[in-house]
Structures are given as structure tokens and as C-alpha cells.
Motif scaffolding. Structure first.
Motif: not given
Ligand code: DON
Length: 638
Positions: A547, A550, A570, A572
């Protein structure tokens, strides 16, 4: 009841969207905008151009000028709470705590004073994560260019042992997740006292008093916290049933009594679900805070309160002793500082893996020239995921408490190493995680909340701290109002077995008395030419690192205003499970494109809760942003 694997929090991430609302209050240079969330993907390009496309990056340093929101008018970015100002900025997960931070700055306190007061206030108003029964990390940047990092992570009690969470067959039990045995020795109060003593300017009492008042007089809760409390009580009820059903637990009666007291604190007095606007008071916690206001950290670690904490935890079968509490020390550490494309990044060293992994992600992104590719392209996301797969393989097997394990930090932080590490990345095809292991040979021998503060002189604080799962161990120490953490679950209970965040970790993060468990918390400050560019962090367990990466990559590489960076969908990946974990709102074309390259996809409601501040590189204006559509929060600036 098992906490779901790889969830960022036991409660809260799949929240309903806030009602359409647009509030703009601009007062003499201080603007506050509360806006509704975005419901779909960002309108950016979903095409998949080749890696050789012309640079898409706008000017290397983002300017806030140019959009309608920049003029302090209607914001272009829904889903965040934005506030702008020049003298100070605060963003936290809860409005009362934000107000406390602003008040401290306005009365002349510095960013550390405000951070301490916020940290303590969140312990009252944000019980899912902020309790003083937990631990965390703080990164500080000083106006003269120095920086420091404070580690107030929990430690394993002296009676802890490597296999304490394994049953007779060698399988992990739930003891690392619920109840007093899950608790590491708490560090928050010691950490705040240490930073206050070294770097604060106002008297300690003035920083604790707002929290005392919030607990004693009660405070109004918002809709996010109404939901949190209701959901927390449900978790406690479920846990209570499990304790009740267990036959062999000698501490059963004590745990049940403590759970009943905990639920009595957390429940609306009439037993109905909490609603926004309700007032909530916590008299036991108020008394605990009052003692801390008067005696400072020693009130928590020595004397009557420490005695009570140790004896009550022990009665419930937990491991804390008075000696554990008396021995607890926060540690000031040298932050990880590295350059990235004209910026300086200052972040947390081990026992958090956050800073090391962030450095690796940035170095690999640079090596693969990801900044040349459109943010929302399959090409970039594919490569980014390949980077994460390798970074998390290192994180999970190589990082540990520096006092206990040797880490190849020099190598891990070296950009040449990362260049080699991604040299086998196939630009068209996913590498199965089974074929990826740590890039350095392993020697035999790895609910949260983030707030950011900036003061008038340019002092900056990034603080992430946690009880681990939502409401920690789900039980408060009777008579104190202090919820215990369940941070012990961040250790490797068993090599190869996933923890609550699905992290599969190695022996370097095995439990040992006095040891700190590896974390993903990544409080981070970015400067340019000695001046603040951005300060950021997030909860989200394993997803914290990605997070933060980004948000900051969008600010640095794409010149995006930080509010735009925060609302982006987002992505991951954490090596294992071998899946791209994506947030709702991912463009289906991107999802398909990733699948075509051999990635498995796993959907997640919401990832992280980034409360960040940036400084406009041209004008120096501060823009505080709360990631409000994901999980509420409140940004303020003046
Ligand atoms: O230190 C860590 O990495 C975890 N204990 C953080 C927990 C967390 O972020 C849970 N919240 N969403």
C-alpha cells in the motif's frame, strides 16, 4: 472461530460506501473537503502497451496545481478526506484524535507532541487498533534534515518459547490469535514517553489529558467506529462461546469474567448496535490514563498498574510478569534512508520488514523501469507483481529481530542485488512462487492504524501502531480498560504454516523470550532537496508495504497528487499464497490480462487505510488526506 487468513483486520475493510456528500469548508487558507468514494476503476488507460512505450510519467515532481481541487474548489478525487493548509497538517483514522492533534499543534506543540497526543487519544477512540496494550513504530524527520526511528514493538514475554502455539501433534493452535496468551509485552506507552522526552516540547500531562477527557467524559463516535464496536463485540461473543465450550482450560473462569467485562465496555449500554453520534465513555481506561498522565510511562511498567496487569494476565493463563513489564524498553534506531529518483526515502528498519521491503520494491521498480509504463497497464502490474513475489520471499525468510538473528541487510538494501534478483523476470509470464525462494541463502541457526503529522517548522512524524488483529486478543485486562494485543501471531508459530495474514515465514522469526516479532509496518517519509514531499503509512498486515509503495510510487514517478494516489485500486502479492490479491474496482481488462500471463487472482474487499500528507513541491502547501472511503478517518490542516 479462526481469524480469516490474509485479512487486514478482523473488522472494517468491507465497509459500505458513505452516502453522497460534499462538504467544502475553506477558511483563510485552510480547506477541508469531505467527498464520497469512487465506485469503479480510475479512468486511466487499461491498455497493455509494450515495456518500451514512451515515458508516460508527467513531471518527475508532482505539482498540486492544475486540477479543480488544487484551487481549493470541488475536489476531483472522490473517496478521500482532504484538508490543505500551511501551518500544520494531521491525518488519522478517527476525527476526535485528529482534533486532538490539531489542537496540540495550534497551541505551539511540535509534530512529536501532536503525534504522542494522537497516539494516546486513538487508544481511547480507535480501540480496534490504537490501544495502549499494543506496540508500533515511529519515523521522525527534523527540519534540519536529521531523521530517526523509534521501535516500540511488543516483545515476547520471558516465559515464551518457540513451540508455545503448537499442539501435541505439532499443529498451530489458536492461542496466538485470541486471549491473553496471544499478547506480547506492550510498548506504546514507553515509546510515546521516550519520543516525548527526547523530542517533544510541551509538558507530558498536556499530551495525555485530551485522552483522559475522551475516556472520562465520553466522546461521539462516527459511523465507522459504530460499526467497529458492534463488530468487535460480535467477535468477543464468538470467542466467549469457544472458551465456554473448552473443557481443559484451567483459566476458563478468569477469561470468561474478563470477556464479560470487556464486552460491557464495548457494548452500547442498552445492548443495541452503536450508531453514529452516540457517546461512549470508558471510566476504567480514564483512570488508567490518569495514572499515566501523572506518573508517565512508569505508571504502566512499574507499581500498582503493572502489578495488576501482570497478575490479571497470569490469572487468565497469559505470560506477562512484572519483570517483563519492568524490562520493556523502546529502542531508537537508525532509519533506513535511500535515494529514489531524486527523492530521499526515510523508513523503518527491522524488526519491521517494511523499510527493507519498500527499498527493494523501489530498487526493482527502477531496475525494470516501471515508471516508464502507464500505472494502470497489465505490463506494469505484471512486473510489479513479479517484484513483490521476490521481495516477500526475502521478507518472509530473511528478516527478524536484529538482536536475535543475523540479516544480510547490506545485500538486501543494495540496488545491484535487486537488479540481479529481478533479472529472471519474464515480461510475459508469471513465475510460480514455488520456483522463487529467498535471494540470499538462509543461515540455519518473520489491526493497525497509521497517522501522519507535520508542524509549522517542518518536523514530520509517521506513526504506525497496532494491537495486530481488530481488538487484538479480544480481551481487556480487568479493571484497566486496556485491550491486550495478539501480536505474538506475527512470529513464526511453525515454519511453513501461514499466520493470520497468510504470511508463510521462516525460522529467523521464531518465538524467543524478549524477541520482537517481524512486522510489515512501514511508516515512511519522503523528502526532496531536504524538504518534505510526503509522509505516509497504512494498516493492512502484509499489505502495508505494498500500500505504501503504491501510494509513494504514484506520487514520485507519476506526479500524482497524493489524494489521487490513495484512491487508486490496490494490488498485492506476498509470494505465498501464490496469488495476486486485488481490491474491488480492479479493471476487468487488467484482471484478464494478468490471468493470461499465468497469474492467479484473489479478490479482497479493501486493502489498507493510507493516511498521508504531501507538501506541494512548488508552493509548499500541505495536503492532508484520510483514506476515508476505505475506512473512515479524518484529515485536517490549517
Ligand atoms: O506488524 C504487523 O505487520 C501486523 N501486526 C500489522 C497488523 C495490521 O496491520 C492489522 N490491520 N489491519
Amino acid at each position: 472461530m479462526r481469524r480469516p487468513a490474509i485479512v487486514s483486520s478482523a473488522v472494517g475493510f468491507a465497509r459500505g460506501l458513505a452516502p453522497l456528500a460534499l462538504l467544502v469548508a475553506c477558511l483563510a487558507g485552510a480547506c477541508k473537503q469531505s467527498v464520497p468514494p469512487e465506485t469503479g476503476p480510475a479512468p486511466a488507460a487499461a491498455s497493455a502497451p509494450a515495456a518500451s512505450v514512451a515515458p508516460a510519467a508527467p513531471p518527475e515532481t508532482g505539482s498540486l496545481a492544475g486540477g479543480p481541487d488544487d484551487a481549493g474548489q470541488a475536489p476531483a478525487v472522490p473517496g478521500v478526506d482532504v484538508a490543505t493548509g500551511r501551518r500544520g497538517a494531521v491525518t488519522t483514522a478517527e476525527p476526535n484524535a485528529t482534533a486532538v492533534g490539531r489542537a496540540i499543534l495550534e497551541k505551539g506543540g511540535n509534530a512529536v507532541d501532536a503525534a504522542v497526543a494522537i497516539g494516546l487519544a486513538l487508544g481511547v477512540t480507535h480501540p480496534t487498533a490504537g490501544g495502549i496494550g499494543g506496540g508500533g513504530f515511529m519515523v521522525i524527520y527534523f527540519p534540519d534534515g536529521r531523521s530517526t526511528a523509534i521501535d516500540f514493538r511488543e516483545v515476547a514475554p520471558r516465559k515464551a518459547s518457540r513451540d508455545m502455539y503448537l499442539d501435541e501433534s505439532g499443529n498451530p493452535t489458536k492461542d496466538s490469535l485470541y486471549g491473553p496468551r496471544a499478547a506480547g509485552v506492550a510498548g506504546n506507552v514507553a515509546g510515546f514517553a521516550m519520543v516525548h522526552k527526547k523530542y517533544g516540547s510541551l509538558p507530558w500531562k498536556e499530551l495525555v489529558q485530551p485522552a483522559v477527557a475522551l475516556a472520562k467524559d465520553g466522546h461521539e463516535i462516527d459511523s465507522v467506529h459504530a460499526e467497529d464496536l458492534t463488530a468487535g463485540v460480535k467477535l468477543m461473543e464468538d470467542y466467549r462461546k469457544e472458551v465456554e465450550a473448552a473443557n481443559k482450560n484451567p483459566a476458563k473462569a478468569a477469561i470468561l469474567a474478563a470477556l464479560d467485562q470487556t464486552m460491557a465496555i464495548m457494548r452500547r449500554p442498552d445492548g443495541r448496535p452503536w450508531r453514529a453520534g452516540d457517546r461512549w465513555a470508558q471510566p476504567d481506561l480514564a483512570a488508567t490514563y490518569q495514572a499515566i498522565a501523572e506518573r508517565g510511562a512508569p505508571a504502566f511498567y512499574r507499581g500498582p498498574l503493572a502489578k495488576k496487569l501482570a497478575s490479571e494476565v497470569r490469572k487468565m493463563g497469559g505470560l506477562w510478569t512484572e519483570a517483563d513489564l519492568a524490562a520493556y524498553r523502546p529502542i531508537e534506531r537508525k532509519p533506513i534512508v535511500f535515494d529514489y529518483r531524486g527523492h530521499q526515502v526515510i523508513t523503518m528498519p527491522p524488526p519491521s520488514a517494511g523499510g527493507v521491503s519498500l527499498r527493494q520494491i523501489f530498487a526493482a521498480s527502477e531496475a525494470l523501469e516501471l515508471y516508464q509504463m502507464p500505472w494502470d497497464s497489465v505490463d506494469r502490474i505484471h512486473l510489479y507483481v513479479e517484484v513483490l513475489r521476490r521481495v516477500y520471499a526475502d521478507r518472509n525468510q530473511l528478516i527478524g529481530d536484529p538482536a536475535f538473528v543475523k540479516m544480510p541487510l547490506k545485500t538486501l538494501l543494495d540496488s545491484a542485488y535487486m537488479k540481479r534478483r529481478v533479472s529472471d523476470v519474464n515480461r510475459q509470464q508469471a513465475t510460480p512462487s514455488a520456483k522463487v525462494s529467498a535471494g540470499v541463502e538462509v543461515e540455519e541457526k518473520p489491526e493497525t492504524t497509521h497517522f501522519s503529522v507535520v508542524d509549522e517548522k517542518g518536523m514530520v512524524v509517521a506513526n504506525t501502531y497496532t494491537l495486530n488483529g481488530g481488538f487484538g486478543a479480544l480481551v481487556a485486562v480487568p479493571g484497566t480498560g486496556i485491550l491486550l494485543n495478539n501480536q505474538m501471531d506475527d512470529f513464526t508459530a511453525k515454519v511453513g504454516a501461514p499466520n493470520m495474514f497468510g504470511l508463510v515465514q521462516g525460522p529467523q522469526n521464531a518465538i524467543a523470550p524478549g524477541k520482537r516479532m517481524v512486522s510489515s509496518m512501514t511508516p515512511t517519509i519522503v523528502t526532496k532537496a531536504g524538504k518534505l514531499r510526503a509522509v505516509c503509512g497504512s494498516p493492512g498486515g502484509a499489505t502495508i508495504i505494498t500500500t505504501v509503495a503504491q501510494v509513494l510510487l504514484q506520487v514520485i514517478d507519476y506526479g500524482k497528487p497524493i489524494d489521487r494516489a490513495i484512491v487508486q485500486t490496490r494490488i498485492h502479492h506476498q509470494w505465498l499464497p501464490d496469488a495476486v490479491i486485488y481490491e474491488e474496482g480492479l479493471d476487468p481488462k487488467i484482471a484478464k490480462g494478468l490471468e493470461a500471463r499465468g497469474h492467479k487472482l484473489m479478490s479482497r474487499g479493501r486493502i489498507g487505510h493510507a493516511n498521508c500528507i504531501e507538501s506541494d513541491p512548488k508552493t509548499g502547501e500541505l495536503r492532508a488526506v484520510a483514506d476515508s472511503a476505505r475506512r473512515g478517518g479524518d484529515a485536517d490542516a490549517f
